[in-house]
Design an enzyme around this catalytic site. Structure first.
Site, PDB file in Angstrom:
ATOM      1  N   ALA A 198       0.826  -1.207   0.000  1.00  0.00           N
ATOM      2  CA  ALA A 198       0.000   0.000   0.000  1.00  0.00           C
ATOM      3  C   ALA A 198       0.863   1.260   0.000  1.00  0.00           C
ATOM      4  O   ALA A 198       0.504   2.263  -0.624  1.00  0.00           O
ATOM      5  CB  ALA A 198      -0.944  -0.008   1.201  1.00  0.00           C
ATOM      6  N   GLY A 214       1.825   1.521  -3.513  1.00  0.00           N
ATOM      7  CA  GLY A 214       0.621   1.716  -4.312  1.00  0.00           C
ATOM      8  C   GLY A 214       0.011   3.091  -4.163  1.00  0.00           C
ATOM      9  O   GLY A 214      -0.563   3.634  -5.117  1.00  0.00           O
ATOM     10  N   ASP A 215       0.143   3.681  -2.994  1.00  0.00           N
ATOM     11  CA  ASP A 215      -0.347   5.040  -2.767  1.00  0.00           C
ATOM     12  C   ASP A 215       0.336   5.995  -3.743  1.00  0.00           C
ATOM     13  O   ASP A 215      -0.309   6.839  -4.377  1.00  0.00           O
ATOM     14  CB  ASP A 215      -0.083   5.442  -1.315  1.00  0.00           C
ATOM     15  CG  ASP A 215      -0.468   6.882  -1.018  1.00  0.00           C
ATOM     16  OD1 ASP A 215      -1.611   7.255  -1.290  1.00  0.00           O
ATOM     17  OD2 ASP A 215       0.392   7.627  -0.510  1.00  0.00           O
ATOM     18  N   CYS A 216       1.618   5.846  -3.881  1.00  0.00           N
ATOM     19  CA  CYS A 216       2.400   6.694  -4.784  1.00  0.00           C
ATOM     20  C   CYS A 216       2.034   6.420  -6.240  1.00  0.00           C
ATOM     21  O   CYS A 216       1.867   7.352  -7.029  1.00  0.00           O
ATOM     22  CB  CYS A 216       3.881   6.448  -4.549  1.00  0.00           C
ATOM     23  SG  CYS A 216       4.947   7.429  -5.605  1.00  0.00           S
TER      24      CYS A 216
END
Length: 128
Positions: free
Chosen positions: A19, A22-24
């Site tokens: 995550a 994945g956030d980036c």
């Protein structure tokens, strides 16, 4: 293509590590899309991007893609969704926050697996 050449095994990473990446990845997709759509002041771009990267928006995004995820993708989403985050969100319900974490874990998993075409495909569905 990834930015580093280091070997990595995404299935062995914690869902919160997925995550984190994945956030980036998700935010980069949003930002690139906004910049490609119009040349605007940065303040306007930021204000617009927040509409797409909030927990509520990522929950809506998941609802658009959930029926087309593979079994493996859904498993990675669930790993992220079920991860113990250690705090409560201020601007979202717990359910929205966990769903958003699942979406970020999924995008992190796909990115670290080198599956950029699938990331693009899912993001196109989200933006329809």
């Amino acid at each position: 293509m990834r930015f580093t050449d280091k070997e990595i095994y995404p299935r062995q990473l914690s869902p919160l590590n997925l995550a984190f990446v994945g956030d980036c990845v998700y935010e980069m997709l949003v930002r690139e899309t906004l910049v490609c759509d119009a040349n605007r002041p940065v303040h306007d771009l930021h204000r617009e991007s927040v509409k797409f990267v909030s927990a509520k928006a990522q929950t809506e995004a998941f609802n658009k893609i959930k029926d087309c995820l593979t079994e493996e993708e859904m498993a990675q989403f669930k790993r992220g969704r079920n991860a113990k985050v250690g705090h409560s969100p201020k601007s979202a319900t717990d359910a929205e926050y966990h769903t958003a974490t699942g979406v970020e874990a999924l995008f992190g998993y796909l990115y670290l697996s080198g599956n950029l075409e699938r990331i693009k495909e899912l993001f196109r569905i989200i933006n329809e």
